[in-house]
Structures are given as structure tokens and as C-alpha cells.
Design a protein around this motif. Structure first.
Motif, PDB file in Angstrom:
ATOM      1  N   ASP A  48      22.580   8.829  51.586  1.00 52.48           N
ATOM      2  CA  ASP A  48      23.837   9.557  51.472  1.00 52.48           C
ATOM      3  C   ASP A  48      24.182   9.822  50.005  1.00 52.48           C
ATOM      4  N   ALA A  49      23.174  10.216  49.224  1.00 48.36           N
ATOM      5  CA  ALA A  49      23.372  10.501  47.799  1.00 48.36           C
ATOM      6  C   ALA A  49      23.750  11.961  47.616  1.00 48.36           C
ATOM      7  N   ALA A  50      24.543  12.213  46.588  1.00 50.89           N
ATOM      8  CA  ALA A  50      24.982  13.588  46.313  1.00 50.89           C
ATOM      9  C   ALA A  50      23.990  14.332  45.434  1.00 50.89           C
ATOM     10  N   HIS A  93      28.883   3.041  45.473  1.00 53.63           N
ATOM     11  CA  HIS A  93      28.054   3.587  46.556  1.00 53.63           C
ATOM     12  C   HIS A  93      26.721   2.844  46.668  1.00 53.63           C
ATOM     13  N   SER A 106      25.854   9.319  43.060  1.00 49.29           N
ATOM     14  CA  SER A 106      26.940   9.570  44.017  1.00 49.29           C
ATOM     15  C   SER A 106      28.260   9.598  43.268  1.00 49.29           C
TER      16      SER A 106
END
Length: 518
Positions: free
Chosen positions: A139-141, A239, A234
Motif C-alpha cells: 500500500d505504498a504511494a 506506514h 508513503s
């Protein structure tokens, strides 16, 4: 999948400050404390009730004290211990079940990552697929992959997602020790930063400028050799936590394996292309060599046929010369001697004249025989050497064909092995015969240069010339030129021909390191 990992991790860890105990259901905690408390209240109440009934009986108050100790203290304490053990057992069971679920989820994530990265063996496509799947799993940006290049120290940016063009340009090359990523390269360890603003290891403000708060950096290694770095970011602080370190390391190992497979495939592909190119080149060379050998065989076959023809022509010419020349002269001499014999007694003067003519005829026969022998093998070549033999041949050629043919000699004339001298003589002879047959020349000077390190022979004419490139391919023509080149190769010499239509012809023979005998 990442949300599920977070949920499982939260169930194991619990809220901050509570630890694993927070994973127990509320009812289990109520039972753990409620039942012992209820037992204590009921035991004390029962003991006091019985005490009021038997207060004046014998043994009082010891029975009441014993009842309070057993029913109000020992019984509830044992019950609390039993329930406490049961709660911890349940806690361990729930924790192991959640951890097993987490490990299964991690394995599923790694398998999905492996499948996504191995769908192609192209390096760029592999990097893109691995990076996108890793970002989805954690779930990394944003994500960046650096790889070891061939342009010196440092890693080069090969793939990125979720960052600006300006950051990609500034992060084009990563130096060891620079910021958190450079330290991960130096230490070969997974480094996590929950908040880059409060982490002293983060010396660059690029992540903050991009709006990222939490960063994870994992080195990519194959068999102990650094091949690159995986960086994830993130905007959410915290995170990436310590509980994800092992999973990030496992993802890095999987990405490393995929990158190495793609690189090996790229190496093999380039090697196969190079090998195929070399095979094609060698095939073309072999085909060209085969064609050249075939043409050489045809030339040699024509040369052999021509040599047979020349041999037959030479034998026919010798027979013709002997028949028309020497034989007729000898027959004439016989007639003269017969006439002298018949007139010897009757007319001695006429007999003397016949004998004189017979002597003249025999002298002409001797001259003719010497000429024929000289054509077959010049005696001057063995007796006087190459220079004198060519000098005599040049004079004879000039007289026979009315072509100005003068020999110029540079250096001291020296003797060579017999096979080399005869080969050079025959090459010069064949060259001059070609001049007489084809060149329509008026001049054909011959030059002979004796030098310590090489021997030069040149024959140049002012005739009509020809095209040297097309001459060897013209069937039945210029076989004498082919024969001269073969003779030159036989003695280790080089024969060059320069000519053009209307500009004459120049033939040069170069013999390196001649083996002089004197």
C-alpha cells in the motif's frame, strides 16, 4: 491484501500500551475476573451465614475462620489461576492463528509478486511489474528501483512510480551513504523510517518536498552481490513499521531474483544475437570461400588445359621448326655434299663451292638448333644468372617483335636458387609474350632491382591496356596472367598488375627476403 496484513498485525499487537492481552475477547476477561470474585462473595456469605447458626457450638470460631480461608480466598484464587492459564492459552492460540494468517497472506503476496514479475523476461517490463505489485502489496504511494550500472560507482534509477519528474532527475544516480537509501546500500540492511522529518538518518529533503512521511529502503542482492535498491514511500507517518521489516526483506529478495533472471535472459539474448551474427558472418565467409575455391578450381582447370595446349603448341612449333628449318637445311647440305662428290673428279672447283655451301647450311642448322634449345631452356640462366638471361631475352624479343625492350638493372646482380631464377625468368617471359600478343605496344622496358631486403621485377608497356578486375573472370582469356600469379605464389613472391584501357599495363613482381647465394 495489504489492508488484511495491517488488520492481522493490529490484532496481534493490539492498541499502543496494551500488548498482546488486548487480543482477548471482552467476555473472556470478564469471566477471568468475574467468576473468582463471585466465588469469593458466595463463599464468604455462606461462611458467615453458617457462623450465625452455630455461633455457640463447640469449635467456634475456628470452623468459621477455616471456611473464610478456603471458600473466600483459596478457592477463588485457584479458580483465577486456572482461568488465567486458560486465557493465556486462548491468547496464544488466537495469536498463532493470526500470525499463521499473516504468513499465509505474505506468502500469497510473494507468490503474486513472483507471478507478476516473471510474466516477462524483458528487464524494463520486469522492473515495472515488480514495482507496481510491490506498491500494491505494501500500500505504498511511490516506489523507485535503482540498479547497479556499468558507468562507475553508484546506482542508477531504472524504474519509478508515484514521484515527480524533478525528483526522478535529482535521484537519477544514488551514491552510497547518501541519505537513508545510500545507508541501506552501505549496510546491506533493510532500513525503515516511520517519519522522515524526525529521523536523523534522512539527510535529504526530497521525500519531504514530495509529501512523503514514511520510507522503506531494501537492498537488492544476488548471491551476496549488490545489484540494486528498492525504495518505497508513503505520505502516512508510521506506514512502515518494524513488524514489516522481514516482509520487506522477503519482497526485496523476490525482486532481486526477478531482476537477475531478466538480466541473465538479456545477457543470453545478446549472446545468442552475437553468436547468430557471427555464425551468419562465418557462413557467408565460408560460402564466399567455397565460391572462391570453386572459381580457383575452374581457373586451375583452365590453366591446366592451357598448359597442355601450350605444351602441344610448343611441341608442334618445335616439330615445325625442325621440319621447316633444321631438316630442310640438313637435306640441302646432303644435296650439296652429294653434288660435290659427283663433281669432285670432273670439276674440283664446283666441288669446293658445293662443300662451302654445305658448311654454311650446317652452320645455319647449328644456329637453328641452338635457338630451339634456348627457347626450351636458356643456357645463360644457369651459366650467367638471371640478369644476363633476361638481357639476352630482351634483345631477342626486341628483334623478333620489333618492340623496344631494354633491361635496366639496379644494384649488384646476384645469383638466386635455380627454382627461383627460372620462375622469375618464366614470369618475365610470359609477361613479354602477353605484350607481343595483346598489348599492341611500341615499348616494353624491363627493370630488375637487386636489394638486400627484397627483389623487384617490373615489366611496363605503352599498349592498349585492359581491366584487371574482369580479366580473371573471362573464360579462356588472360590465363597467362593467372599462370604468372601461381608461379609467383610458388616462390613466395607477390605479383601485382596495374592497368587501364588505353593506358598500358605494368606488372610488378615483389620477392621479400630473397635467398641470395652470393
Amino acid at each position: 491484501m495489504n489492508h488484511f496484513l495491517k488488520k492481522v498485525t493490529a490484532e496481534i499487537s493490539g492498541p499502543a500500551g496494551q500488548g498482546p492481552r488486548a487480543t482477548l475477547p471482552w467476555t473472556l476477561r470478564v469471566v477471568c475476573w468475574g467468576i473468582p470474585t463471585l466465588m469469593a462473595v458466595m463463599g464468604i456469605s455462606f461462611t458467615l451465614f453458617e457462623n450465625s447458626r452455630h455461633i455457640k457450638e463447640a469449635g467456634w470460631p475456628w470452623l468459621t475462620v477455616l471456611g473464610l480461608i478456603v471458600l473466600g480466598l483459596i478457592g477463588p484464587a485457584l479458580t483465577w489461576l486456572s482461568l488465567r492459564w486458560a486465557s493465556r492459552t486462548a491468547e496464544a492460540y488466537i495469536g498463532s492463528k493470526a500470525e499463521l494468517a499473516q504468513r499465509n497472506a505474505e506468502l500469497d503476496a510473494l507468490n503474486s509478486l513472483a507471478l507478476a514479475a516473471n510474466q516477462t523476461l524483458d528487464l524494463q517490463e520486469t522492473l515495472t511489474a515488480a514495482l507496481e505489485k510491490t506498491m500494491e502489496t505494501l500500500d505504498a504511494a511511490a516506489g523507485i528501483v535503482f540498479l547497479q550500472g556499468n558507468g562507475g560507482p553508484g546506482l542508477q534509477l531504472e524504474a519509478h512510480r508515484g514521484i515527480s519528474v524533478e525528483m526522478a532527475e535529482k535521484e537519477a544516480k544514488l551514491k552510497p551513504g547518501h541519505c537513508l537509501c545510500g545507508q541501506a546500500v552501505e549496510t546491506r540492511q533493510v532500513l525503515l523510517a516511520s517519519d522522515v522529518g524526525d529521523d536523523g538518518r534522512c539527510t535529504s529533503d526530497l521525500c519531504i518536498c514530495e509529501g512523503f512521511r514514511s520510507v522503506a529502503c531494501a537492498p537488492l542482492e544476488v548471491k551476496g552481490k549488490l545489484v540494486g535498491l528498492l525504495q518505497l514511500a508513503s505520505p502516512e507517518a508510521g506506514h512502515f513499521g518494524e513488524n514489516q521489516r522481514d516482509f520487506v526483506a522477503a519482497i526485496a529478495r523476490q525482486v532481486s531474483a526477478s531482476v537477475e533472471n531478466a538480466r541473465l535472459y538479456d545477457t543470453v539474448r545478446h549472446f545468442n544475437a552475437s553468436l547468430e551474427q557471427k555464425v551468419n558472418q562465418r557462413t557467408h565467409e565460408l560460402e564466399a570461400a567455397q565460391i572462391a575455391l570453386s572459381e580457383k578450381a575452374h581457373q586451375l582447370q583452365r590453366l591446366l588445359s592451357e598448359s597442355y595446349r601450350v605444351q602441344e603448341d610448343t611441341q608442334a612449333r618445335i616439330a615445325h621448326d625442325m621440319h621447316d628449318g633444321v631438316t630442310q637445311i640438313i637435306v640441302g647440305a646432303l644435296y650439296e655434299t652429294q653434288a660435290a662428290r659427283q663433281s669432285l673428279s670432273a670439276d674440283s672447283e664446283r666441288a669446293a663451292q658445293c662443300l662451302t655451301r654445305a658448311q654454311q647450311l650446317l652452320s645455319e642448322a647449328e644456329t637453328e638448333i641452338r635457338r630451339v634449345i634456348y627457347d626450351l631452356h636458356p643456357p645463360a640462366l644457369d651459366a650467367l644468372g638471371l640478369a644476363m638471361a633476361l638481357q639476352q631475352f630482351a634483345r631477342t624479343f626486341a628483334v623478333t617483335f620489333n618492340i623496344d625492350c631494354a633491361l635496366s638493372v639496379s644494384g649488384r646482380p646476384r645469383r638466386l636458387p635455380h627454382e627461383i631464377e627460372i620462375a622469375i625468368y618464366r614470369i618475365a617471359q610470359a609477361a613479354l609474350h602477353n605484350v607481343a600478343a595483346h598489348a599492341q605496344a611500341k615499348r616494353a622496358p624491363v627493370a630488375l632491382d637487386f636489394a638486400a631486403e627484397r627483389l623487384w621485377v617490373s615489366i611496363e608497356d605503352d599498349g592498349v591496356g585492359f581491366d584487371p578486375e574482369s580479366a580473371p573472370t573471362m573464360a579462356g582469356e588472360h590465363l597467362g596472367l593467372i599462370g604468372m600469379k601461381e608461379r609467383a605464389k610458388g616462390i613466395g613472391a607477390e605479383l601485382s598488375v596495374s592497368s587501364a584501357r588505353g593506358q598500358g599495363t605494368k606488372i610488378k613482381l615483389h620477392l621479400p627476403s630473397p635467398q641470395y647465394l652470393d
